[in-house]
Scaffold this active site. Structure first.
Site, PDB file in Angstrom:
ATOM      1  N   GLU A 497       0.904  -1.270   0.144  1.00  0.00           N
ATOM      2  CA  GLU A 497      -0.077   0.087   0.117  1.00  0.00           C
ATOM      3  C   GLU A 497       0.827   1.282   0.125  1.00  0.00           C
ATOM      4  OE1 GLU A 497      -2.593  -0.779   3.171  1.00  0.00           O
ATOM      5  OE2 GLU A 497      -3.771  -2.274   2.181  1.00  0.00           O
ATOM      6  N   GLN A 612       4.716  -3.803   2.729  1.00  0.00           N
ATOM      7  CA  GLN A 612       4.370  -5.301   3.117  1.00  0.00           C
ATOM      8  C   GLN A 612       4.853  -6.243   1.987  1.00  0.00           C
ATOM      9  OE1 GLN A 612       0.431  -3.790   3.612  1.00  0.00           O
ATOM     10  NE2 GLN A 612      -0.150  -6.025   3.242  1.00  0.00           N
TER      11      GLN A 612
END
Length: 786
Positions: A497, A612
């Site tokens: 993100e 991530q």
């Protein structure tokens, strides 16, 4: 402050303790000591009140919208735990007086919290105080608490005020319209309230009894009512050494409960039923109710206990802590609801459901409790119409699942988030608009469930339709490139993100392709059978027409390929060309997302830095599509650029590290993942548990080191223990069978626990075995063959 063992050696691996009181760290223990049963979630606030506390009681699925411009959230129900205890006229409060000894512990064996205090007030009077609390696993509506107060130096006047406080809010938002307040038979209280928008009636009921040295006192407490609250106050004198005990049992019922929601208007029937229910429970007595809860937990652990023999005893505790919270957060009683990103432990993410459920939480139940797994995949069918609405509203066809889901399956992602460090304005949250891989993730969860269980009835009633509708969304989402003569997927956010508005995110493209090819496979199978299921779906969805579109477009989807020399797959069209900076400062951070203090989201999109795991998740979900060389090369390229600012990240990296034989790195990441909530960072989970990370702890241990994977109906075991572990033993459910797997340094043993019919074929370290009763393989030989 936090201790990972009990007072007895028998408690080790089962008990977490708070050994000193510090009001600065209330949030930590309120979260990790949370209690529940999938229906109720009770945050572990102390009985006495403090300014920084967060008292939460949530009922799964009971979403409400506070105002038109806001998204729905789980409303904070009335508090029935808080007590006002006065000793000789002074309010009991641990920031006053002297604490001579203090210990609060959560016992994972029974889901019970015990707190023992030796406290001296400001006048020098000494008191021994004990608190015990449970949320029943035997009866999902019920909770209980016991308070014991013993004066040790002088006779004392003791006052205990206990009731139902409906004045609680969600960070200031009051979700309830006040209903009725009532005192029945002097010691039973009831308060009702109805959510403002969703019109769900909550009925809170509680009863209490008071004892001296085990003998019930017949004393009339003083009743009191205030706005949204009702309470009773007991006042009595206690001699030195004589224990005063207050037992309180409480319940929550709602009109959303399945037995009531199907009836429509419930009027006073729900209140009467709740009162009758609690009276019967109170008559049983606190000790019997406590025992019923303990027996229910005992039964759970008998079926699910995982044993880890490690040089670090924390590992054993961590896996049980994960299992404990996975049970608490999951509404196994009702498929209308699913698992929120904070479970039922706090207000974070408003109780909304993410891709976390399918990718990080569902696997636990697939392999441990398939009946609960079915409830989770049924939820996505119940919300299918909401996903259809989102697709239609965005100009697409089929079903476009929301990034954040609640009751209806329509999009519930807030539009505005934290401050932008550059502009000083709130950051626009793009995930609800363009993080679209969730649609394929839902379809993957459906198929994963089917492969692990063989539940054809689920597929016929629900699963095929989800796969077909999600594939139709992707067919309508694809964008044709004249230049490339390929279909692209532009302007998305992948799992990473920190990269917004990218094109051809590899994870998204591959999962969309998988979704469409799976729809092709399933529709061809149904067409060939010409069953009633096919005829129904053909009539409803025009499958023949859709199949042609899926076949034509799936052949031309752009799928980023590994570089022929480096084996690197570009995360998206521009990632590999972005600026490279020194990330050491941020990788060594104590608090996650510290990079956001230096860079805006717009700036992060221009740097080779990942929040991530992104493309690496593909190597787990679609593992047979990629070579070992590709997996290893990409792991080593992307992991140093990943800050693990999402709690989902470490578990995925650990699993992939096991796959590429980086076992000590895998173990190091497992240890870090296991400490996200449970570790010594005293503010890591103030807003609630990290549900996906909790699921990831189990995945890292069982699917990483245990090597459990499934692919197209085939169960695989490729176990590799880290140096710290001598033994790993765990139960496993597979296609109606129950297995027990035990891994040591010398052997891997699989035992069949059920007397199933026929033979079961397994793939162990790449070699096919037929399981009748037991298989034992040589781990050394397996290592040599790799």
């Amino acid at each position: 402050m936090i201790e990972y063992k009990g007072l007895s050696a028998l408690d080790d691996g089962w008990v977490i303790a708070e050994t000193a009181f510090d009001a600065r760290f209330l949030g930590k223990f309120e979260t990790i000591f949370c209690q529940g049963n999938g229906y109720l979630g009770l945050r572990a606030a102390t009985e006495e009140s403090y300014p920084s506390e967060k008292r939460n009681l949530f009922v799964a699925g009971s979403f409400n919208r506070f105002a038109n411009q806001e998204v729905t959230e789980l409303p904070n129900a009335a508090d029935m735990v808080q007590l006002e205890i006065r000793l000789n006229g002074k309010r009991f409060h641990l920031e006053k007086g002297i604490i001579h000894s203090y210990r609060r512990e959560l016992d994972l064996r029974q889901g019970e919290i015990r707190r023992d205090i030796l406290w001296e007030d400001e006048q020098g009077d000494l008191f021994k105080m004990s608190f015990l609390r449970f949320v029943s696993l035997h009866d999902r509506h019920l909770m209980g608490m016991r308070v014991e107060i013993t004066p040790l130096s002088n006779t004392a006047e003791i006052s205990i005020c206990s009731g139902i406080n409906g004045q609680k809010t969600n960070s200031g938002a009051q979700h309830f319209v006040e209903g009725e307040r009532r005192v029945f038979d002097k010691e039973l209280l009831q308060l009702t309230a109805t959510t403002t928008e969703s019109k769900i009636e909550f009925v809170h009921t509680c009863a209490r009894r008071i004892y001296e040295r085990g003998v019930r006192l017949i004393t009339a407490p003083a009743p009191s009512m205030d706005r949204r609250s009702v309470s009773l106050t007991y006042k009595l004198k206690a001699e030195v050494g004589k224990c005063i005990t207050l037992d309180k049992v409480a319940s929550v019922h709602t009109s959303l409960d399945k037995e009531w929601s199907e009836q429509g208007t419930v009027n006073h029937a729900l209140q009467d039923t709740a009162r009758e229910y609690l009276n019967k429970a109170a008559e049983k007595g606190f000790d019997r109710l406590l025992n019923e809860n303990e027996q229910a937990w005992k039964s759970v652990w008998a079926k699910t206990n995982i044993e880890i023999k490690s040089s670090d005893s924390f590992d054993q505790l961590a896996i049980r802590f994960a299992q404990y919270h996975l049970l608490l957060m999951t509404p196994a009683h009702d498929s209308r609801f699913s698992v929120g990103a904070k479970g039922l432990t706090g207000e974070g993410y408003k109780g909304h459901v993410f891709w976390d459920t399918e990718i990080f939480i569902l696997p636990y139940f697939l392999y441990m409790n398939p009946q609960t797994a079915r409830k989770l995949v049924e939820y996505r069918y119940h919300t299918l119409n909401g996903a259809r609405t989102k697709a239609r509203d965005n100009g697409y066809r089929g079903a476009m699942y929301p990034w954040e889901s609640a009751a209806t399956g329509e999009e519930e992602t807030p539009e505005w988030g934290p401050v932008d460090i550059v502009t000083g304005k709130p950051t626009f949250i793009w995930t609800g608009k363009i993080e679209q891989h969730i649609t394929a993730d839902v379809a993957y969860g459906v198929w994963h469930y089917y492969q692990a269980t063989g539940d054809q009835e689920y597929m016929d009633r629900y699963g095929y339709e989800i796969i077909f509708e999600t594939a139709t969304f992707w067919a309508s989402r694809l964008e044709w490139s004249d230049k490339e003569q390929k279909y692209h997927i532009c302007d998305v956010i992948g799992p990473d993100e920190y990269k917004e508005h990218v094109s051809n995110n590899a994870f998204t493209n591959y999962m969309a392709y998988w979704n469409m090819t799976k729809a092709i496979e399933c529709s061809r199978k149904l067409m060939q059978a010409q069953s009633d299921v096919y005829l129904t779906l053909e009539s409803k969805l025009a499958l023949t027409e859709r199949l042609k579109e899926w076949e034509d477009k799936s052949k031309q989807i752009y799928l980023p390929q590994p570089d022929m020399h480096s084996f690197i797959i570009p995360q998206d069209d521009t990632y590999l060309n972005k600026q490279i900076i020194d990330l050491k400062k941020y990788r060594d951070q104590e608090q996650v997302a510290s990079i956001l203090a230096d860079y805006s989201m717009t700036q992060l999109s221009e740097i080779q830095v990942s929040k991530q795991a992104d493309i690496l998740v593909l190597f787990y979900l679609l593992e047979d599509w990629f070579s070992k060389e590709t997996k290893a090369a990409n792991w080593h390229y992307y992991e140093p650029k990943t800050l693990h600012d999402s709690s989902l990240s470490l578990s995925t990296h650990s699993m992939l590290a096991s796959d590429v034989n980086e076992l000590e790195l895998a173990y190091d990441m497992f240890a870090k993942a296991a400490r996200i909530d449970l570790g010594t960072n005293m503010h890591s989970c103030d807003e609630g548990i990290h549900s996906a990370s909790i699921g990831g702890i189990w995945k890292t241990a069982i699917m990483g080191f245990g090597g459990v994977r499934s692919w197209e109906g085939s169960l695989r075991l490729n176990s590799k223990l880290p140096q710290a572990w001598e033994r790993l033993s765990f139960p496993l459910a597979w296609q109606g069978e129950r297995l027990q797997v035990t891994v040591t340094r010398s052997k891997l043993e699989v035992e069949r626990l059920t007397s199933g019919f026929g033979e079961l074929t397994l793939l162990i370290h790449g070699r096919e075995y037929v399981l009748r009763d037991r298989i034992v393989t040589d781990m050394k030989e397996a290592e040599r063959s790799e």
